[in-house]
Enzyme design. Structure first.
Site, PDB file in Angstrom:
ATOM      1  N   GLU A 125       3.375   1.513   3.004  1.00  0.00           N
ATOM      2  CA  GLU A 125       4.427   0.509   2.902  1.00  0.00           C
ATOM      3  C   GLU A 125       5.424   0.853   1.801  1.00  0.00           C
ATOM      4  OE1 GLU A 125       1.659  -3.295   4.291  1.00  0.00           O
ATOM      5  OE2 GLU A 125       1.875  -2.767   2.176  1.00  0.00           O
ATOM      6  N   ASP A 136      -6.223  -7.894   0.889  1.00  0.00           N
ATOM      7  CA  ASP A 136      -6.317  -9.324   0.607  1.00  0.00           C
ATOM      8  C   ASP A 136      -7.121  -9.569  -0.662  1.00  0.00           C
ATOM      9  OD1 ASP A 136      -4.973  -9.641   2.991  1.00  0.00           O
ATOM     10  OD2 ASP A 136      -6.755 -10.195   4.139  1.00  0.00           O
ATOM     11  N   ASN A 186       0.863  -1.180   0.000  1.00  0.00           N
ATOM     12  CA  ASN A 186       0.000   0.000   0.000  1.00  0.00           C
ATOM     13  C   ASN A 186       0.904   1.237   0.000  1.00  0.00           C
ATOM     14  OD1 ASN A 186       0.802   0.556   2.711  1.00  0.00           O
ATOM     15  ND2 ASN A 186      -0.881  -0.677   3.510  1.00  0.00           N
TER      16      ASN A 186
END
Length: 331
Positions: A207, A281, A204
Site C-alpha cells: 500500500e 487489524d 503495509n
C-alpha cells in the site's frame, strides 16, 4: 525493550477507543477433504462446524476488547440476515452495537472462508460497495459527537468497501480535533484520502509504495538502508500530512517514520507465520492503545509489532489476548 511494559498494559484498560469503518461478518466453514467431486475437478468438503467472527473494522474492535472494558464501533449495517447475525456476534464479543447505523436495503458485508486441513479452499464474498449519502454521513457523525468527549482515541479502518469518503473523514477529524482525540488510520490504496491532521497512518509495504507512486523492486536491503523505502516514507508524510507513518513490512517487521524524529525499524517478532489474516487489524489496535496510554511512538510500535507477531501464528482472524502479550513481553 518497552519501558515499564506492565504499567503500560495496565493503562490500556483506562483508554476508550472507538473504531469507525467498513464492518463485516467473517464466517468460517471448517471441514475435511477426502475426495474430488465427480462433477468437477474440485475438492468435496465435508462440513464439521461453522464459526462466526467480527470482520473488517469490527475485527479491529475485537482486538481492543481484551484490554478495555468498553469498545465502541460506528459503521453501516443492513437489515438482512447477516446484519442480524453480525449484531449478535458483536455483542457476544463485547463490542457495543448502539452506534451502528442500520440501513434498509444495505447488504451487510460478509466473507465466508471454507477451510479444510487448515488450508483455505475458497472464499465467498457478499458485498455491494456503497458510498454513504449526506443523510448517512450526518447520522454517523452525530453518533460520534455523542461520545467524542469520552474518547481517548479513534481508529479509521478503511477496507475500501465505500464507507470511508473524504467528506466523512473531514467531519470525523474535525470532531476529533475539537475533543482532543488521537486519530490513527489503516488506509486503503484504492481509496485516495487526504489524511491531514491525523496522528498516524499505517499502510503495509504494498500500500505504501502504491500510494507514493514508486515501484517496489523488493530489494533485500535492511529497511533503514533501503533508499526506495526511505523515499516512500518521506513522500507519504508530506502527502498525508500526518505526524507518523507506520509501515508494516511482513517478515522485515515494521518501520516507523516520524515528522520530528529519525526513522525507526522494529524487526519481526513472529516465530512462525501460519496465517496473516487480521495481523494489520491487530497492529493498528495495539499501536493506538499504546499511543493513547502515553507510550512513546517507538514503544507503541514495538508493542504493536510484538502483538502482530503473535496473531500470525494463529489460523483465521484471531485477535491478540492480553495474557499472550504479557507473556511475550515477559520473555
Amino acid at each position: 525493550m518497552v519501558e515499564d511494559a506492565q504499567s503500560l498494559l495496565e493503562a490500556f484498560s483506562r483508554q476508550r477507543i472507538l473504531v469507525i469503518g467498513d464492518i463485516m461478518l467473517d464466517r468460517f466453514i471448517w471441514g475435511s477433504v477426502s475426495r474430488i467431486s465427480p462433477e468437477a475437478p474440485v475438492p468435496v468438503v465435508e462440513v464439521q462446524r461453522e464459526s462466526f467472527y467480527p470482520g473488517g473494522a469490527a475485527n479491529v474492535a475485537r482486538n481492543l476488547t481484551p484490554f478495555q472494558p468498553q469498545v465502541d464501533l460506528i459503521g453501516l449495517i443492513g437489515d438482512d440476515d447477516n446484519g442480524r447475525l453480525l449484531r449478535q456476534v458483536l455483542t457476544d464479543n463485547h463490542i457495543g452495537v448502539e452506534h451502528l447505523i442500520e440501513v434498509p436495503g444495505f447488504t451487510t458485508i460478509s466473507k465466508t472462508r471454507v477451510v479444510a486441513r487448515q488450508q483455505q479452499v475458497v472464499r465467498i464474498d457478499r458485498e455491494r460497495k456503497t458510498r454513504p449519502n449526506d443523510e448517512q454521513i450526518e447520522r454517523l457523525t452525530t453518533e460520534l459527537r455523542s461520545i467524542a468527549g469520552e474518547l481517548d482515541g479513534l481508529i479509521i479502518e478503511d477496507y475500501g468497501k465505500g464507507l470511508v469518503t473524504q467528506e466523512l473523514v473531514d467531519e470525523v477529524c474535525a470532531i476529533a480535533r475539537e475533543a482532543d482525540v488521537t486519530v490513527t488510520v489503516d488506509p486503503n490504496p484504492k481509496n485516495p484520502i487526504h489524511w491531514a491532521g491525523v496522528s498516524t497512518v499505517k499502510p503495509n509495504r504494498i500500500e505504501a509504495f502504491q500510494e507514493a507512486g514508486i515501484e517496489d523492486e523488493h530489494s533485500n536491503l535492511p529497511p533503514l538502508e533501503d533508499p526506495a523505502l526511505r523515499e516512500v516514507g518521506a513522500r507519504l508524510l508530506e502527502k498525508w500530512d500526518s505526524e507518523h507513518l507506520l509501515i508494516t513490512l511482513g517478515e522485515q517487521g515494521m518501520l516507523l517514520v516520524s515528522r520530528d524524529a529519525d526513522s525507526f525499524h522494529i524487526p519481526t517478532m513472529a516465530q512462525e507465520v501460519f496465517d496473516v489474516s487480521g495481523a494489520g487489524d491487530t497492529a493498528i489496535a495495539v499501536f493506538t492503545l499504546a499511543l493513547c496510554a502515553g507510550a512513546d511512538p517507538r514503544d507503541a510500535a514495538r508493542l504493536s509489532n510484538q502483538a502482530s507477531g503473535i496473531v500470525v501464528g494463529k489460523l483465521g482472524t484471531a485477535p491478540i489476548e492480553k495474557s499472550e502479550l504479557e507473556k511475550a513481553l515477559a520473555n
